[in-house]
Design an enzyme around this catalytic site. Structure first.
Site, PDB file in Angstrom:
ATOM      1  N   ASN A   9      47.885  38.679  46.517  1.00 51.71           N
ATOM      2  CA  ASN A   9      47.372  38.967  47.858  1.00 51.71           C
ATOM      3  C   ASN A   9      46.638  37.713  48.320  1.00 51.71           C
ATOM      4  OD1 ASN A   9      46.064  39.832  50.125  1.00 51.71           O
ATOM      5  ND2 ASN A   9      44.795  41.380  49.105  1.00 51.71           N
ATOM      6  N   LYS A  11      45.363  37.146  51.082  1.00 52.33           N
ATOM      7  CA  LYS A  11      44.307  37.467  52.054  1.00 52.33           C
ATOM      8  C   LYS A  11      44.403  36.507  53.248  1.00 52.33           C
ATOM      9  CE  LYS A  11      41.689  39.494  48.325  1.00 52.33           C
ATOM     10  NZ  LYS A  11      40.390  39.851  47.762  1.00 52.33           N
ATOM     11  N   HIS A  96      43.536  48.287  51.513  1.00 55.24           N
ATOM     12  CA  HIS A  96      42.739  47.332  50.735  1.00 55.24           C
ATOM     13  C   HIS A  96      41.249  47.516  51.065  1.00 55.24           C
ATOM     14  CE1 HIS A  96      41.064  43.606  49.222  1.00 55.24           C
ATOM     15  NE2 HIS A  96      42.111  43.585  48.413  1.00 55.24           N
ATOM     16  N   GLU A  98      38.961  45.482  51.634  1.00 57.02           N
ATOM     17  CA  GLU A  98      38.432  44.677  52.740  1.00 57.02           C
ATOM     18  C   GLU A  98      38.770  45.311  54.080  1.00 57.02           C
ATOM     19  OE1 GLU A  98      40.153  41.099  51.215  1.00 57.02           O
ATOM     20  OE2 GLU A  98      38.734  41.233  49.552  1.00 57.02           O
ATOM     21  N   GLU A 168      41.481  48.988  42.573  1.00 51.10           N
ATOM     22  CA  GLU A 168      40.689  47.778  42.762  1.00 51.10           C
ATOM     23  C   GLU A 168      39.225  48.165  42.940  1.00 51.10           C
ATOM     24  OE1 GLU A 168      43.394  44.326  44.263  1.00 51.10           O
ATOM     25  OE2 GLU A 168      42.351  45.240  45.937  1.00 51.10           O
ATOM     26  N   GLY A 174      36.733  39.432  43.978  1.00 52.32           N
ATOM     27  CA  GLY A 174      36.214  38.139  44.413  1.00 52.32           C
ATOM     28  C   GLY A 174      34.841  37.818  43.856  1.00 52.32           C
ATOM     29  N   SER A 214      39.398  40.217  40.266  1.00 48.24           N
ATOM     30  CA  SER A 214      39.116  39.051  39.412  1.00 48.24           C
ATOM     31  C   SER A 214      40.052  38.936  38.218  1.00 48.24           C
ATOM     32  CB  SER A 214      37.648  39.067  38.965  1.00 48.24           C
ATOM     33  OG  SER A 214      36.794  38.992  40.088  1.00 48.24           O
TER      34      SER A 214
HETATM   35  P1  13P Z   1      40.329  38.740  43.468  1.00 50.34           P
HETATM   36  O1  13P Z   1      41.440  38.586  42.458  1.00 50.34           O
HETATM   37  O2  13P Z   1      40.023  37.484  44.221  1.00 50.34           O
HETATM   38  O3  13P Z   1      39.119  39.383  42.854  1.00 50.34           O
HETATM   39  O4  13P Z   1      40.859  39.769  44.582  1.00 50.34           O
HETATM   40  C1  13P Z   1      41.431  40.961  44.181  1.00 50.34           C
HETATM   41  C2  13P Z   1      42.048  41.624  45.352  1.00 50.34           C
HETATM   42  O5  13P Z   1      41.374  42.059  46.262  1.00 50.34           O
HETATM   43  C3  13P Z   1      43.517  41.700  45.413  1.00 50.34           C
HETATM   44  O6  13P Z   1      43.938  42.538  46.436  1.00 50.34           O
END
Ligand code: 13P
Length: 257
Positions: A9, A11, A96, A98, A168, A174, A214
Site C-alpha cells: 500500500n 498510500k 483502511h 487512515e 491492521e 507506521g 510495520s
Molecule cells: P506500515 O507498514 O507503514 O506500518 O503501514 C501499514 C499499512 O497501513 C498498510 O496498509
C-alpha cells in the site's frame, strides 16, 4: 491451502517516476509464473495507469486504495469502480484505518463501497483493526466484530472468492511497533472464527487474512509463519524494493515449506 498475498500500500507516496522505478524493480524480481505468492501494489490514483502498464503481464498485480460506490456521474473528486476495471485494475483496498480515522469513513460507507467493488468483480481487501486505547481496554474483539459486521453487511457467501481481510492494528501502522506474532495470531484466529460463525467453515478456511502494521524484512517470516496469517499488507517497506522483495521472498520460502 491458502496462497500468500503480499500487497504494498503505497498510500499518498511516490512520484510518477519513483513509482515507475519501484514497479520495474518488482517486475524484474517477481517471476511471471509466480504461483507461490500473489503480489500486488496499490499506487496512488494518478499513477495507476503508469504502474499498471509496467506490471501488465508480469507476476505483479495492481490495485487501488479506495473507490466510490456510485456509477460514473456527478461525484466530483471520486473514482468509480468502472474506471478501475477499465484500466485493468483488479483489486481495491477498502476500510483502511487512515480512511476510517482521518477521512472519517464509517462502516456504513465502507459497506457500500465493498458491495459496489464486489459487483464490479474487483478483489476487495477489507481492512479492520483496533486503536491502541481499544486494545488497552480489551475492546479488540468487539471492534473487529463491529467492523466485520458493518463492512460485510448484505455480502453473501458467493462473493468470498473476491474477499481478503486485512488485520491492521492502528497502533502498529507506521509507528515501528509491530503486533507480536502471538497478538497477530490471536486476532487472526478471532477473524477466522468470525467468518466461520457468520458464513461457513469452508469460507473461514479459504479466506485469506493478511497482517498489516510495520511489516519489515526482519519480522516478516515470524509473522507469516503464524497459522492464520496468510500474507501481509505493507506500507512503508513497500516503497523500497530492498525491503519489499525480502518480504515477498519470506512468503515464498514459507509456502515452499
Ligand atoms: P506500515 O507498514 O507503514 O506500518 O503501514 C501499514 C499499512 O497501513 C498498510 O496498509
Amino acid at each position: 491451502m491458502r496462497r500468500f498475498l503480499v500487497a504494498g500500500n503505497w498510500k499518498m507516496n511516490t512520484t510518477k517516476e519513483s513509482g515507475a522505478q519501484l514497479a520495474k524493480a518488482l517486475v524484474t524480481e517477481v517471476p511471471e509464473e509466480n504461483q507461490a505468492v500473489e503480489v500486488l501494489v496499490c499506487p496512488p490514483f494518478p499513477y495507476l495507469t503508469t504502474v499498471g502498464d509496467i506490471v501488465n503481464g508480469s507476476g505483479v498485480g495492481f490495485g487501488a486504495q479506495n473507490c466510490y460506490q456510485e456509477a460514473p456521474g456527478a461525484y466530483t473528486g471520486e473514482t468509480a469502480t468502472e474506471m478501475l476495471t477499465d484500466i485493468g485494475c483488479r483489486s481495491v483496498i477498502l476500510g483502511h484505518s487512515e480512511r476510517r480515522h482521518i477521512l472519517k469513513e464509517t462502516d456504513a460507507n465502507i459497506n457500500l463501497k465493498v458491495k459496489k467493488a464486489l459487483d464490479a468483480g474487483l478483489q476487495v481487501i477489507l481492512c479492520v483493526g483496533e486503536l491502541q486505547s481499544e486494545r488497552e481496554s480489551e475492546q479488540t474483539d468487539a471492534v473487529l466484530n463491529t467492523q466485520m459486521t458493518g463492512g460485510l453487511e448484505g455480502v453473501d457467501a458467493a462473493a468470498f472468492d473476491q474477499i481478503v481481510v486485512a488485520y491492521e492494528p492502528v497502533w502498529a501502522i507506521g509507528t515501528g511497533l509491530t503486533a507480536t506474532p502471538d497478538q497477530a495470531e490471536s486476532a487472526h484466529q478471532y477473524l477466522r472464527n468470525w467468518l466461520k460463525e457468520h458464513y461457513s467453515a469452508e469460507i473461514a478456511d479459504s479466506t485469506r487474512i493478511l497482517y498489516g502494521g510495520s511489516v519489515k524484512p526482519d519480522n516478516a517470516k515470524e509473522l507469516l509463519s503464524q497459522e492464520n496469517v496468510d500474507g501481509a499488507l505493507v506500507g512503508g517497506a513497500s516503497l523500497k524494493p530492498d525491503l519489499f522483495i525480502p518480504i515477498i521472498q519470506a512468503a515464498a520460502e514459507l509456502s515452499a515449506g
